[in-house]
Scaffold this motif. Structure first.
Motif, PDB file in Angstrom:
ATOM      1  N   LEU A  17      30.971 -53.806 -42.966  1.00 65.30           N
ATOM      2  CA  LEU A  17      30.251 -55.030 -43.290  1.00 65.30           C
ATOM      3  C   LEU A  17      30.341 -55.981 -42.107  1.00 65.30           C
ATOM      4  O   LEU A  17      31.436 -56.328 -41.663  1.00 65.30           O
ATOM      5  N   LEU A  18      29.185 -56.391 -41.584  1.00 60.32           N
ATOM      6  CA  LEU A  18      29.155 -57.311 -40.446  1.00 60.32           C
ATOM      7  C   LEU A  18      28.989 -58.734 -40.948  1.00 60.32           C
ATOM      8  O   LEU A  18      28.065 -59.029 -41.713  1.00 60.32           O
ATOM      9  N   ALA A  19      29.889 -59.596 -40.525  1.00 58.78           N
ATOM     10  CA  ALA A  19      29.896 -60.990 -40.979  1.00 58.78           C
ATOM     11  C   ALA A  19      29.925 -61.920 -39.781  1.00 58.78           C
ATOM     12  O   ALA A  19      30.258 -61.517 -38.664  1.00 58.78           O
ATOM     13  N   CYS A  20      29.600 -63.189 -40.049  1.00 49.70           N
ATOM     14  CA  CYS A  20      29.622 -64.188 -38.988  1.00 49.70           C
ATOM     15  C   CYS A  20      30.143 -65.505 -39.563  1.00 49.70           C
ATOM     16  O   CYS A  20      31.344 -65.720 -39.624  1.00 49.70           O
TER      17      CYS A  20
ATOM     18  N   SER B 236      29.034 -60.632 -51.327  1.00 46.94           N
ATOM     19  CA  SER B 236      28.818 -59.238 -50.917  1.00 46.94           C
ATOM     20  C   SER B 236      30.085 -58.407 -51.132  1.00 46.94           C
ATOM     21  O   SER B 236      30.014 -57.273 -51.628  1.00 46.94           O
TER      22      SER B 236
ATOM     23  N   GLN C  51      34.035 -59.403 -38.198  1.00 45.37           N
ATOM     24  CA  GLN C  51      33.535 -60.781 -38.133  1.00 45.37           C
ATOM     25  C   GLN C  51      33.320 -61.227 -36.694  1.00 45.37           C
ATOM     26  O   GLN C  51      34.184 -61.069 -35.837  1.00 45.37           O
TER      27      GLN C  51
ATOM     28  N   ILE D   3      24.007 -60.678 -31.943  1.00 45.09           N
ATOM     29  CA  ILE D   3      24.044 -59.687 -33.017  1.00 45.09           C
ATOM     30  C   ILE D   3      24.133 -58.275 -32.439  1.00 45.09           C
ATOM     31  O   ILE D   3      24.935 -57.451 -32.906  1.00 45.09           O
TER      32      ILE D   3
ATOM     33  N   TYR E 295      27.162 -55.688 -33.092  1.00 42.28           N
ATOM     34  CA  TYR E 295      26.912 -54.381 -33.701  1.00 42.28           C
ATOM     35  C   TYR E 295      27.530 -53.264 -32.863  1.00 42.28           C
ATOM     36  O   TYR E 295      28.173 -52.356 -33.396  1.00 42.28           O
TER      37      TYR E 295
ATOM     38  N   GLU F 191      25.352 -55.931 -44.278  1.00 45.79           N
ATOM     39  CA  GLU F 191      25.588 -57.257 -43.719  1.00 45.79           C
ATOM     40  C   GLU F 191      26.073 -58.202 -44.814  1.00 45.79           C
ATOM     41  O   GLU F 191      26.147 -57.827 -45.989  1.00 45.79           O
ATOM     42  N   ASP F 192      26.377 -59.427 -44.416  1.00 41.77           N
ATOM     43  CA  ASP F 192      27.072 -60.350 -45.322  1.00 41.77           C
ATOM     44  C   ASP F 192      26.147 -61.086 -46.282  1.00 41.77           C
ATOM     45  O   ASP F 192      26.539 -62.091 -46.878  1.00 41.77           O
TER      46      ASP F 192
ATOM     47  N   THR G 288      18.576 -58.588 -50.362  1.00 44.93           N
ATOM     48  CA  THR G 288      19.143 -59.662 -49.542  1.00 44.93           C
ATOM     49  C   THR G 288      19.020 -61.009 -50.233  1.00 44.93           C
ATOM     50  O   THR G 288      18.004 -61.309 -50.857  1.00 44.93           O
TER      51      THR G 288
END
Length: 442
Positions: free
Chosen positions: A108-111, A119, A139, A183, A187, A207-208, A310
């Motif tokens: 899971l990609l978060a920011c 999520s 993150q 991004i 990734y 993704e988040d 989403t």
């Protein structure tokens, strides 16, 4: 206790040093074939292995400190504590689990969205304590509030944080697109960590800002053997770009092949990642991955009814397509036991014959006939397009996604877009003599 701890740390250090020496001797680049690029790859792999080992050491030391505190507080010796709680030094077991063949890692990609909690809650709920789907949260952004939210999930997930927070310098006219560069950078790092540092052989990327269907994990588990078996496939996606309510049949078991990479919950193998790693782009990775040079005429599997949806209206793309399409995507609610179904019909040799027969065996109608509803039978029908503009015109009227990426329409397979209109299956298809995608259609 101190003596045992010293021996344990010493053993770990010795193992790390042995790994480094062995690696350098086995992989040292000598002779006329010496290439700087090869050295760079070897160094990067070594770095990943060392980071992985350091992570293990970090966790192990953390456990040792906890054990020391427990000994001081309870007065019990180490042997008794381990007898009462055999998992007290469980980090080795956890690392071993991530390397088992039946494990599919979830990345899971978060920011900076604190709504990442939504999520993660769904992932953990529908994973149903199945440890063969370890969740890695990567993150970016160093957003403290989001970090704190992620850490609340404790040992149910593994948190890693992108170390490169340096600025990206771009020409003034491109500065507004800087987010896409960050991004892509994130990734690449996160996928590398997943496949190299954590030793995953297959990964599901989310993704988040995604909700998932109850059978999300069952869907990917069921399709895993198909992805591994058929070399003409390179991903499995949980997303249908034209999956809005009213445009899909109420048949959650329906699956398709597609030449279009959709993302938004997708699975790939380590072998595919190694193909992409060395040429990963600086920005716009999803458009880049759709290019023929990457796709190599391979397809993905996608569902009739999406297994993700989403809720992230605000992001780098500033809500592009969200109000018009994305928020209307139907999320599957019925559990389908995909692991118990025979899915071999999705293999290319089986699928193409049946698919083309269905498409070009259906009666051809005009767009006007379809819109008027003056079609006597309830069978599937076909609308033929010959040019890019003709496709876009029909797609707009039918409320489908109109754009092309490297000549491929969204959800298209051999140029055909399948959808439902007024409870009827419709194929928006090129002429039967179709020769392939025209990359100028973009």
């Amino acid at each position: 206790m101190r003596k045992k701890t010293f021996y344990l740390i010493g053993s770990i250090s010795f193992i790390c040093w042995t790994i480094i020496i062995c690696y350098l001797f086995v992989h040292k680049p000598l002779g006329k074939g010496f290439k700087y690029k090869d050295v760079t790859i070897q160094v990067e792999k070594l770095e990943n292995e060392l980071q992985s080992q350091l992570k293990v050491n970090e966790y192990l030391l953390m456990h040792l400190k906890a054990l020391k505190k427990q000994i001081q507080e309870t007065g019990k010796d180490l042997k008794r504590i381990l007898e009462e709680n055999p998992s007290a030094l469980s980090i080795q077991t956890e690392r071993k689990a991530i390397n088992t063949e039946d494990t599919i890692c979830v990345l899971l990609l978060a920011c900076n969205r604190v709504t990442v909690a939504r999520s993660l809650e769904k992932l953990i709920k529908h994973r149903n304590n199945d440890l063969s789907f370890p969740i890695i949260v990567s993150q970016d952004c160093n957003h403290e509030q989001t970090t704190n939210v992620i850490k609340r999930f404790g040992d149910q997930i593994t948190l890693i944080q992108h170390p490169d927070q340096s600025d990206i310098f771009l020409p003034p006219r491109e500065k507004k697109f800087k987010g896409y560069y960050k991004i892509a950078r994130h990734y690449r790092w996160a996928l590398n960590q997943t496949f190299h540092s954590f030793g995953c052989n297959t990964a599901i990327i989310v993704e988040d800002d995604l909700d998932i269907a109850p059978d999300f994990f069952e869907y990917f588990r069921g399709l895993y053997p198909i992805l591994k078996t058929d070399p003409t496939l390179w991903c499995v996606s949980a997303w249908n770009d034209n999956g809005k309510e009213g445009q899909v049949a109420n048949e959650p078991t329906l699956l398709y092949r597609t030449d279009f990479f959709s993302g938004l919950g997708w699975m790939l193998t380590k072998e595919t990642w190694l193909e992409l790693l060395d040429k990963w782009p600086r920005a716009y990775w999803d458009d880049w991955i759709r290019h023929p040079a990457q796709r190599k005429d391979r397809a993905c599997i996608r569902p009739e009814i999406s297994r993700t949806k989403t809720f992230g209206k605000i992001g780098v793309s500033n809500g592009l397509f969200y109000e018009k399409h994305l928020k209307y995507i139907k999320l599957n609610e019925k559990f389908v036991p995909f692991t118990k179904l025979n899915l071999t019909y999705l293999l290319k040799d089986n699928y193409d014959v049946a698919f083309l027969k269905s498409v070009y065996g259906s009666p051809s109608v005009s767009i006007q006939e379809l819109l008027s509803g003056n079609i006597e039978t309830n069978v599937a029908v076909r609308i033929t397009y010959k040019t890019k503009d003709e496709f876009k015109r029909y797609a707009k009227v039918l409320k489908l996604m109109e754009d092309f990426k490297s000549g491929v329409p969204r959800v298209g397979y051999r140029g055909v877009v399948s959808f439902v209109f007024q409870n009827r299956r419709v194929y928006l298809a090129p002429i039967p003599e179709w020769k392939g995608y025209d990359t100028s259609w973009t």
